[in-house]
Every structure is written in C-alpha cells, then in structure tokens.
Write a protein that holds these residues in place. Sequence first.
Motif, mmCIF file in Angstrom:
data_model
loop_
_atom_site.group_PDB
_atom_site.id
_atom_site.type_symbol
_atom_site.label_atom_id
_atom_site.label_comp_id
_atom_site.label_asym_id
_atom_site.label_seq_id
_atom_site.Cartn_x
_atom_site.Cartn_y
_atom_site.Cartn_z
ATOM 1 N N LEU A 198 0.766 -1.210 0.012
ATOM 2 C CA LEU A 198 -0.137 0.097 -0.050
ATOM 3 C C LEU A 198 0.833 1.376 0.257
ATOM 4 C CD1 LEU A 198 -2.804 -1.173 2.586
ATOM 5 C CD2 LEU A 198 -3.019 -0.664 0.075
ATOM 6 N N ALA A 199 1.897 1.391 0.759
ATOM 7 C CA ALA A 199 2.774 2.486 0.993
ATOM 8 C C ALA A 199 3.525 2.409 -0.441
ATOM 9 C CB ALA A 199 3.591 2.299 2.080
ATOM 10 N N LEU A 200 4.089 1.413 -1.051
ATOM 11 C CA LEU A 200 4.508 1.241 -2.311
ATOM 12 C C LEU A 200 3.759 2.227 -3.577
ATOM 13 C CD1 LEU A 200 6.571 -1.240 -4.139
ATOM 14 C CD2 LEU A 200 4.580 -0.543 -5.214
ATOM 15 N N TYR A 201 2.285 1.752 -3.552
ATOM 16 C CA TYR A 201 1.442 1.972 -4.433
ATOM 17 C C TYR A 201 1.200 3.746 -4.416
ATOM 18 C CZ TYR A 201 -0.002 -2.830 -5.274
ATOM 19 O OH TYR A 201 -0.003 -4.004 -5.869
ATOM 20 N N GLU A 202 1.303 4.217 -2.826
ATOM 21 C CA GLU A 202 1.131 5.525 -2.560
ATOM 22 C C GLU A 202 2.630 6.361 -3.021
ATOM 23 O OE1 GLU A 202 -1.694 5.394 1.302
ATOM 24 O OE2 GLU A 202 0.311 5.023 1.515
ATOM 25 N N ARG A 203 3.465 5.753 -3.245
ATOM 26 C CA ARG A 203 4.540 6.348 -3.682
ATOM 27 C C ARG A 203 4.971 6.491 -5.145
ATOM 28 N NH1 ARG A 203 7.074 8.018 0.893
ATOM 29 N NH2 ARG A 203 9.265 8.207 -0.023
ATOM 30 N N GLY A 204 3.869 6.083 -6.104
ATOM 31 C CA GLY A 204 4.324 6.277 -7.432
ATOM 32 C C GLY A 204 3.603 4.952 -8.339
ATOM 33 N N GLY A 205 2.585 4.343 -7.720
ATOM 34 C CA GLY A 205 1.740 3.571 -8.473
ATOM 35 C C GLY A 205 2.195 2.165 -8.482
ATOM 36 N N GLY A 206 1.782 1.427 -9.473
ATOM 37 C CA GLY A 206 2.076 0.044 -9.340
ATOM 38 C C GLY A 206 3.526 -0.601 -9.868
ATOM 39 N N THR A 237 11.159 -0.011 8.798
ATOM 40 C CA THR A 237 10.985 1.386 8.789
ATOM 41 C C THR A 237 9.950 2.168 7.794
ATOM 42 O OG1 THR A 237 13.122 1.594 7.988
ATOM 43 C CG2 THR A 237 12.957 1.981 10.382
ATOM 44 N N LEU A 238 8.441 2.205 8.025
ATOM 45 C CA LEU A 238 7.773 2.340 6.976
ATOM 46 C C LEU A 238 7.362 3.902 7.198
ATOM 47 C CD1 LEU A 238 5.641 -0.841 6.634
ATOM 48 C CD2 LEU A 238 8.155 -0.238 5.554
ATOM 49 N N ALA A 239 7.664 4.532 7.831
ATOM 50 C CA ALA A 239 7.248 6.107 7.997
ATOM 51 C C ALA A 239 7.680 6.901 6.965
ATOM 52 C CB ALA A 239 7.922 6.631 9.520
ATOM 53 N N PRO A 240 6.681 7.589 6.406
ATOM 54 C CA PRO A 240 6.814 8.310 5.102
ATOM 55 C C PRO A 240 7.964 9.217 5.126
ATOM 56 C CG PRO A 240 4.671 8.484 5.950
ATOM 57 C CD PRO A 240 5.263 7.900 6.877
ATOM 58 N N ALA A 241 8.446 9.717 6.325
ATOM 59 C CA ALA A 241 9.706 10.894 6.481
ATOM 60 C C ALA A 241 11.020 10.102 6.342
ATOM 61 C CB ALA A 241 9.734 11.389 7.865
#
Length: 256
Positions: free
Chosen positions: A123-131, A161-165
């Motif tokens: 989910l985090a990967l998708y939010e950072r540029g799609g599939g 460590t999955l925090a966006p920052a």
Amino acid sequence: MNVEPSRSVLRRLRAVDWSDEGGAWRHENSRACLMREYLRRAALWADHCGAERSWPFFDLAEHVDAAVRIPAGIAAELDEVLRGVGPSSVRTTCRAAVRWAVLRTESPAGPLPDLPDPYEPLLALYERGGGFFVEEFIDLGGAMVRLGTVESNLAARPFLTLAPATLDALDAEGEITYYAKISEGYPRSSPRGIVRRRVDDGRTYDEVFTRNLRWEPTEYLRLYELGHNEVDHVAITEIEAAAFIESTTKRLTGSR
C-alpha cells in the motif's frame, strides 16, 4: 460488520495516482525497499499457511479464512477504483489488501499469528508512485527488484521502517553508499551518526543526516581520506541507515 478498516484501505487506493511515473522515479529507492519487504512478509505468511505455490502476489485471506468476503458496497467501489489499473498482480493485491482488512476484524477463524501485516508495504509502495510489472525482474518504473523464491525471501533482513519521512530520506539520485560513524560507545548498531556518498552523473556528493532531520553537505569523508578525522566509519546497509533515520526522528520529535 465494522467496515471502517476496509473502507480505510479503499480510501488509500482511491488516492493512488496509478500513472505517476515521476513519483515512481523520485521514490525508486524507497519503493524498492517496500517491495522487498512485501516479498519477505508474503513469504512468511505463505510459509505459515502452506501457500507457497500462490506466492508472491496472492489473496492471503483465501488461505487463512476463505469465508471472509468484502462487503458488497465496498466491493463495488473497489471495482470502480481499479478499473483500468494493471497488471492483474496489482489488482489482485489491491483486492487482497481490502479483504485482509475485513478479515482482521471479522474472521471467526480465531486470532491471527504474530506475523507482520502482509499488505502494508505494498500500500505504501502504491502511494509512492503507482504499481509495478513482473517480467524477469519486478519493474517498479524506476527500480528493478529480483523476485527470488519463498526460501530466499524468508531469509531476507526485515525492513521495518515504513514511516513516510524515513522513506523520503532514502530517496535520492545516483549510486548511494551509507556509512555509520563509530567510536568507543558508539557501535555500528548505535552510531554517532550516518553519512552517505552519492555518485550521480560523474559527480560525488557527500551528505550527513543532521539534527534538522535532513541530508546536508559534509566534508567528513573527504577529510577522513586526507587523514584529518579521528572518528572512524563503516559501510552499512540501506536498512541500517533507515533504522537510524527513524530512531533519530522519533528521538528529536518525541514521536512514537
């Protein structure tokens, strides 16, 4: 039925820009880390459930409690969100993430094992540029990740460590090498600080992660090479660098 967990995942998927090629390039380092962590987590669950043949891009709920279903209203909205999204492995994992959110709150099959959330890295990967696309390697639109096997991914080092920052701090252009500054009382696992060397288009950039919670230019490596620094350093992995960044951010901001 508590539909909020599944609706929360649906909202995240609705916000994804599936054609964000620029985002995929800007976040290629963090997206590669997230994909490798997904493969590891999916391998853990596949091994636990005896679902190795379905790994890696599969609907885990089908192997944990096949009776769990996505509520009809949310399923219809999800169909709308995923219309035109490809390839099938991306659509499968999106539906699986929503169904997993249902399972976590509604499954009568009993408590889940103490394993990490399988779909959060994706989910985090998708939010950072799609599939992504799967060919000989997993193509993330800016980075390539080796698929490996269930066994090799079970042995992979966790990326927790999955925090966006923290993910943002890993994203930069060029070939990157991280170093931990070590001395007595500051071992590799808890260094005085970290620096990185980036080589991009033939130019070298040395940067240190500062108390301002960002990378800033440093002369440390150049001075060390000239014999003017007493503080030693050792090369570390991207995962170790991320752990330092996240722990420093929490310490300086008071966050958890």
